[in-house]
Design an enzyme around this catalytic site. Structure first.
Site, PDB file in Angstrom:
ATOM      1  N   PHE A 137       0.854  -1.187   0.000  1.00  0.00           N
ATOM      2  CA  PHE A 137       0.000   0.000   0.000  1.00  0.00           C
ATOM      3  C   PHE A 137       0.898   1.249   0.000  1.00  0.00           C
ATOM      4  O   PHE A 137       1.911   1.272   0.708  1.00  0.00           O
ATOM      5  CB  PHE A 137      -0.892  -0.029   1.252  1.00  0.00           C
ATOM      6  N   ASP A 206       2.169  -5.859   8.120  1.00  0.00           N
ATOM      7  CA  ASP A 206       0.985  -4.997   8.054  1.00  0.00           C
ATOM      8  C   ASP A 206      -0.213  -5.939   7.898  1.00  0.00           C
ATOM      9  O   ASP A 206      -0.295  -6.700   6.921  1.00  0.00           O
ATOM     10  CB  ASP A 206       1.112  -4.062   6.842  1.00  0.00           C
ATOM     11  N   TYR A 231     -10.562  -0.480  10.721  1.00  0.00           N
ATOM     12  CA  TYR A 231     -11.814  -0.080  10.048  1.00  0.00           C
ATOM     13  C   TYR A 231     -12.207  -0.989   8.884  1.00  0.00           C
ATOM     14  O   TYR A 231     -13.203  -0.741   8.224  1.00  0.00           O
ATOM     15  CB  TYR A 231     -11.748   1.386   9.570  1.00  0.00           C
ATOM     16  N   LYS A 232     -11.397  -2.031   8.618  1.00  0.00           N
ATOM     17  CA  LYS A 232     -11.771  -2.955   7.536  1.00  0.00           C
ATOM     18  C   LYS A 232     -12.531  -4.134   8.152  1.00  0.00           C
ATOM     19  O   LYS A 232     -13.672  -3.985   8.529  1.00  0.00           O
ATOM     20  CB  LYS A 232     -10.522  -3.386   6.771  1.00  0.00           C
ATOM     21  N   ARG A 379     -12.303  -4.913  -7.414  1.00  0.00           N
ATOM     22  CA  ARG A 379     -11.917  -5.624  -6.187  1.00  0.00           C
ATOM     23  C   ARG A 379     -13.172  -5.923  -5.368  1.00  0.00           C
ATOM     24  O   ARG A 379     -14.012  -5.047  -5.156  1.00  0.00           O
ATOM     25  CB  ARG A 379     -11.012  -4.654  -5.434  1.00  0.00           C
TER      26      ARG A 379
HETATM   27  C1  LIG Z   1      -2.274  -2.265   3.709  1.00  0.00           C
HETATM   28  C2  LIG Z   1      -2.558  -0.887   4.215  1.00  0.00           C
HETATM   29  N1  LIG Z   1      -1.657  -0.263   4.979  1.00  0.00           N
HETATM   30  C3  LIG Z   1      -1.859   0.981   5.431  1.00  0.00           C
HETATM   31  C4  LIG Z   1      -3.026   1.677   5.148  1.00  0.00           C
HETATM   32  C5  LIG Z   1      -3.175   3.102   5.608  1.00  0.00           C
HETATM   33  O1  LIG Z   1      -3.936   3.229   6.739  1.00  0.00           O
HETATM   34  P1  LIG Z   1      -4.250   4.620   7.464  1.00  0.00           P
HETATM   35  O2  LIG Z   1      -5.043   5.444   6.501  1.00  0.00           O
HETATM   36  O3  LIG Z   1      -5.035   4.193   8.653  1.00  0.00           O
HETATM   37  O4  LIG Z   1      -2.982   5.288   7.836  1.00  0.00           O
HETATM   38  C6  LIG Z   1      -4.016   1.042   4.383  1.00  0.00           C
HETATM   39  C7  LIG Z   1      -5.277   1.727   4.075  1.00  0.00           C
HETATM   40  O5  LIG Z   1      -6.182   1.229   3.458  1.00  0.00           O
HETATM   41  C8  LIG Z   1      -3.771  -0.267   3.894  1.00  0.00           C
HETATM   42  O6  LIG Z   1      -4.664  -0.891   3.126  1.00  0.00           O
END
Ligand SMILES: Cc1ncc(COP(=O)(O)O)c(C=O)c1O
Length: 420
Positions: A137, A206, A231-232, A379
């Site tokens: 990400f 992560d 939040y997912k 997706r």
């Molecule tokens: C794999 C991954 N890492 C990090 C994040 C970023 O998260 P945040 O916006 O809470 O910093 C996301 C957001 O969707 C994500 O999917």
């Protein structure tokens, strides 16, 4: 003779009944009832924002009206706000295979990644490389790059097909996303963590796309650090705080870079000098978000008594079924990019099409909510707590119509970009 003719409608009806029968047999039983889902919407985007657990509105109303409104500042004690982050961490721990006392909850994922990466690098002085995969990400790459600049390290992009090939005696930390946000491909946590340790590096996972949908056994695999959003698949609500796990053996020497008063051993002594709290509590920086944590606290009760392997069985059954229907009905038009091997699949399925944006928009118009990831992926997330096989069946029916009627031509990503 007429009586023996089977119409398409008959067989559709039977196929949908078969799907419903799979739901009756689901190992998760009636967990879906614990969610408030809009009618006539098939929600396949819980891998982006989880659905609303039924218990959350009342809990939030209580936190706002009784605790904040009536209790005012006394609620730090009378409503135990002061320990709320710790109480929530107790609920997150079992979901990721560790004691809650080794988990801290409070900042965004990005901020938590920053604090954790810096702390991890400082535990390997003399090593000068932070390794991550380029398919991660974007925030993970941005943060890792900032950490490398700050500490004078090299950022090494590893091959997602074999991230362990990047390991050598210079790597301080290997930081990977367990389930890829685009493709839904999942790394072998045990094998990769073992390889990182063999090379003397620390392992940071992560878990944004795995916690709550895929069994995660951090302690069993000897993982050093893990970070994830809530939040997912944890359904904590938009912007709900992230969690971090720190293995017990690293907690005493942990030196994270945002040494705020809430991570102090005695915050209310108001000392001039910083002294870190014992244990994972030192990952705290400022005041925790009480309202967001209250929502998350209530949301996590959905996991009470849920067997993680039942969750995985339900998730795989849903993704298998979706892949099977897409292959059978749309095989020539949409490419399944998510791995078919169970061991390499998270809880989402991504389909490639050069007009994927239009496909997703047309589906949303029809009440099937998935999402688009640039440049060409549609997706679909299968949150096993509330997505049913009948939803999968109905979603594919809609997808077939969208493709037949070429509705995807109506919305283009280029146009969207031009007007927003
Ligand atoms: C794999 C991954 N890492 C990090 C994040 C970023 O998260 P945040 O916006 O809470 O910093 C996301 C957001 O969707 C994500 O999917």
């Amino acid at each position: 003779m007429v009586g023996s003719v089977t119409t398409a409608t008959d067989s559709n009806h039977r196929a949908r009944e078969d799907a419903a029968a799979r739901d009756v047999a689901s190992p998760l039983g009636d967990r879906r009832d614990r969610f408030l889902l809009p009618e006539r919407v098939i929600y396949l985007d819980g891998n982006s924002l989880g659905a609303l657990p039924r218990a959350v509105p009342d809990r939030l109303a209580q936190a706002v009206t009784e605790e904040w409104g009536a209790g005012l500042i006394s609620s730090w004690n009378s409503a135990d706000w002061i320990n709320l982050a710790r109480r929530v961490a107790q609920k997150v721990g079992p979901i990721i295979g560790v004691p809650g006392s080794d988990v801290h909850v409070g900042d965004s994922t990005s901020v938590t990644l920053f604090k954790t990466m810096v702390a991890a690098c400082r535990l390997r002085p003399g090593r000068t490389v932070v390794a991550i995969e380029p398919s991660t990400f974007p925030t993970n790459g941005y943060v890792a790059s900032a950490v490398a600049r700050l500490l004078g390290c090299e950022l090494r992009w590893c091959d997602p097909a074999d991230p362990t090939a990047a390991l050598d005696e210079d790597v301080a930390v290997l930081a990977l996303t367990h389930v890829d946000f685009r493709t839904g491909a999942m790394f072998d946590m045990g094998a990769v963590t073992g390889a990182a340790h063999d090379a003397g590096a620390l392992m940071l996972w992560d878990l944004c796309h795995s916690a709550g949908a895929v069994p995660v056994e951090l302690a069993e695999h000897g993982v050093d650090f893990a970070v994830g959003c809530s939040y997912k698949y944890l359904n904590g609500g938009p912007g709900s705080p992230a969690f971090v796990y720190v293995a017990p053996e690293h907690q005493t020497d942990l030196d994270q870079p945002i040494t705020g008063w809430m991570g102090h051993a005695h915050p209310f002594d108001m000392d001039r000098d910083y002294a870190p709290a014992a244990g994972v509590g030192r990952m705290a920086s400022g005041t925790h978000p009480v309202l967001a944590l209250s929502a998350l606290d209530a949301a996590l009760d959905v996991f009470d008594g849920v067997d993680h392997h039942a969750l995985r069985t339900a998730s795989l059954s849903l993704t298998d079924y979706f892949i099977e229907l897409v292959d059978a009905r749309l095989g020539g038009q949409l490419e399944v990019v998510t791995p078919r091997e169970h061991a390499r699949r998270g809880s989402q399925v991504s389909l490639r099409h050069d007009q994927a944006y239009g496909v997703v928009q047309a589906l949303i118009d029809r009440g099937v909510v998935g999402d688009f990831r640039t440049p060409d992926l549609a997706r679909f997330g299968f949150a096993p707590m509330y997505v049913r096989h009948v939803d999968v069946y109905d979603a594919v029916e809609q997808l077939v119509e969208v493709m037949e009627l070429e509705e995807y031509g109506r919305a283009s990503y280029a146009v969207r970009n031009a007007v927003t």
